[in-house]
Enzyme design. Structure first.
Site, PDB file in Angstrom:
ATOM      1  N   GLU A  31      -2.300   0.874  26.052  1.00  0.00           N
ATOM      2  CA  GLU A  31      -2.490   0.984  24.603  1.00  0.00           C
ATOM      3  C   GLU A  31      -3.221   2.298  24.391  1.00  0.00           C
ATOM      4  O   GLU A  31      -4.392   2.430  24.740  1.00  0.00           O
ATOM      5  CB  GLU A  31      -3.286  -0.209  24.076  1.00  0.00           C
ATOM      6  CG  GLU A  31      -3.163  -0.388  22.575  1.00  0.00           C
ATOM      7  CD  GLU A  31      -4.277   0.289  21.807  1.00  0.00           C
ATOM      8  OE1 GLU A  31      -4.031   1.418  21.318  1.00  0.00           O
ATOM      9  OE2 GLU A  31      -5.361  -0.280  21.700  1.00  0.00           O
ATOM     10  N   LYS A  79     -13.272  -2.975  33.952  1.00  0.00           N
ATOM     11  CA  LYS A  79     -14.088  -1.762  34.000  1.00  0.00           C
ATOM     12  C   LYS A  79     -14.420  -1.351  32.583  1.00  0.00           C
ATOM     13  O   LYS A  79     -13.554  -1.018  31.788  1.00  0.00           O
ATOM     14  CB  LYS A  79     -13.321  -0.645  34.723  1.00  0.00           C
ATOM     15  CG  LYS A  79     -14.207   0.417  35.370  1.00  0.00           C
ATOM     16  CD  LYS A  79     -14.876   1.349  34.388  1.00  0.00           C
ATOM     17  CE  LYS A  79     -13.901   2.323  33.754  1.00  0.00           C
ATOM     18  NZ  LYS A  79     -14.618   3.281  32.834  1.00  0.00           N
ATOM     19  N   CYS A  96      -7.869   4.079  17.262  1.00  0.00           N
ATOM     20  CA  CYS A  96      -6.619   4.655  17.754  1.00  0.00           C
ATOM     21  C   CYS A  96      -5.522   4.659  16.701  1.00  0.00           C
ATOM     22  O   CYS A  96      -4.624   5.509  16.741  1.00  0.00           O
ATOM     23  CB  CYS A  96      -6.157   3.899  18.988  1.00  0.00           C
ATOM     24  SG  CYS A  96      -6.058   2.110  18.767  1.00  0.00           S
ATOM     25  N   GLU A 154      -4.818  14.017  17.921  1.00  0.00           N
ATOM     26  CA  GLU A 154      -5.708  12.922  17.587  1.00  0.00           C
ATOM     27  C   GLU A 154      -7.151  13.422  17.598  1.00  0.00           C
ATOM     28  O   GLU A 154      -7.654  13.898  18.617  1.00  0.00           O
ATOM     29  CB  GLU A 154      -5.544  11.772  18.582  1.00  0.00           C
ATOM     30  CG  GLU A 154      -6.383  10.559  18.233  1.00  0.00           C
ATOM     31  CD  GLU A 154      -6.179   9.406  19.207  1.00  0.00           C
ATOM     32  OE1 GLU A 154      -6.247   8.245  18.759  1.00  0.00           O
ATOM     33  OE2 GLU A 154      -5.958   9.664  20.403  1.00  0.00           O
TER      34      GLU A 154
END
Length: 445
Positions: A207, A131, A241, A346
């Site tokens: 992750e 996806k 990330c 973040e």
């Protein structure tokens, strides 16, 4: 489908290796086309797509082609313990594919996130439903065409562009034996809860996000520290990330570092991915493209406002670029406190936070004072001290005197809320395998 998986497994390790090698060849043959698709999709400078993203994707498929070819042998054991049924027993310990994999990838590195999922899964003999993110379907769809051209059996790879509803359908469907997800930690928590409800207790690899520290020690070379820090944070428009957004600088170097990194940020060209400055990667003037969409732009600007309101010192940037598109000025905050929002959450954008420290014990504690543990960096001319510090930082990858150095043989993943399991390397292959033990008794009594 499971029928597709059976066909893929029937090809054997040698056959899967040949298919993956063909795919790597095709990616290299179509490298320029794929680079442009990646830039049109994501907005990143064409030089990043051309020199970094496409070569790494090809290398991932080639690495796992080698593992598929060489890693098919099992382990033969002669059981002899106190609870064995006499002499003459043999046992075979072997790895087999986990089954049908639902893989969900983000928009920041679409070509490589596809490779990081498909490479090990296909090497293991799994079927994959991939996806892709609705913002970035183009390069993945083109690789899907190359997968067909390479000769993979029908049904082994299935690519589904879509949004949250498509992702939820993949996670909740009982067909899947494993879910592999890369994305936000909050979404990863939701997926973990959903997977726990599944009747077959799906395998899971995550992750997730990060708030990675970089420590510029007292012995650091200043020019090198500035080069590494700007690369660690600003590559891919800060949409990474493991971006080194928390920069801890020793008090003896703090003022000079702040001055130089702010000047570097102000000199950075902010351009569309196809414009002339985006054609080359220069460490001293690394080009920056637009953010992915309006939502991400608004999120970044909200964090910048938060930094100003909470008292951080804005050294550079802080505004939108005055042109059409989702462009943000490279932004640097100094005098950031550990409890400020920009130091804890973040941001996923080109916003750097600089903090001062005085000694190693202090900075190690502060670097670890986060829910995340994906990456970390250390800049130092004292190798022994840097390696000692690296051992005590809770992160899946620690870079010393470099940053964002990736290789297909190096496992990548995080501690704590940055994820579960690893991608790349031999460890990445094992996440798509189950271990089976078959015990053979003597042929006759």
């Amino acid at each position: 489908s499971r029928a597709g998986g059976a066909r893929g497994r029937a090809a054997g390790g040698q056959g899967r290796g040949r298919l993956l090698s063909r795919l790597a060849d095709l990616i290299e043959q179509h490298a320029e086309e794929l680079a442009w698709l990646e830039t049109l999709d994501n907005g990143k400078p064409i030089a990043e797509s051309r020199e970094l993203d496409v070569p790494l994707a090809a290398s991932v498929y080639r690495f796992y082609a080698g593992l598929a070819t060489s890693g098919a042998a099992g382990q033969l054991v002669r059981p002899s313990g106190p609870v064995t049924a006499g002499e003459g027993l043999l046992a075979l310990v072997e790895d087999e594919p986990v089954g049908v994999v639902g893989a969900i990838i983000p928009w920041n590195f679409p070509l490589n996130m596809q490779a990081w999922k498909l490479g090990p899964a296909l090497a293991a003999g799994c079927t994959v439903v991939l996806k892709t993110a609705p913002q970035t379907p183009l390069s993945a769809n083109r690789v899907g065409e190359l997968i067909v051209e390479a000769g993979f059996p029908p049904g082994v790879v299935n690519i589904v562009p879509g949004g949250d509803d498509a992702g939820k359908a993949v996670v909740q469907h009982e067909l899947f034996d494993k879910i592999a997800f890369t994305g936000q930690t909050a979404v990863g928590r939701q997926i973990r809860q959903e997977v726990a409800k599944s009747d077959n207790m799906k395998r899971l690899s995550l992750e997730l996000g990060g708030k990675s520290p970089m420590v510029v020690t007292e012995s650091a070379d200043m020019a090198r520290a500035v080069d590494i820090a700007q690369l660690g944070l600003f590559v891919n428009q800060g949409q990474c990330c493991c971006a080194s957004s928390r920069i801890f600088v020793h008090s003896s170097l703090y003022d000079e570092f702040c001055e130089k990194i702010a000047a570097r940020a102000e000199a950075k060209p902010v351009v569309a991915g196809w414009e002339r400055p985006a054609q080359e990667l220069d460490e001293k003037a690394w080009p920056q493209g637009p953010q992915i969409d309006q939502d991400q732009l608004d999120r970044i600007m909200g964090y910048i406002r938060s930094g100003v309101q909470e008292g951080a010192n804005l050294l550079a940037g802080g505004q939108r670029v005055d042109r059409d598109g989702y462009f943000v000025q490279p932004t640097v905050f100094a005098d950031v406190k550990d409890d400020m929002t920009i130091a804890k959450e973040e941001i996923f954008g080109p916003v750097m936070q600089i903090m001062k420290f005085d000694d190693a014990e202090e900075v190690i504690a502060r670097a670890n004072d986060t829910h995340y543990g994906l990456g970390a960096g250390i800049v130092s001319t004292d190798e022994h001290a840097a390696r000692s510090m690296a051992e005590r930082i809770r992160a899946g990858t620690v870079w010393i005197n470099c940053y964002d150095t990736f290789d297909t043989a190096l496992p990548f993943g995080g501690f704590k809320a940055s994820g579960i399991s690893r991608e790349l390397g031999h460890a990445g292959l094992r996440t798509y395998q189950e271990t089976k033990t078959t015990v053979l008794g003597p042929p006759r009594a």
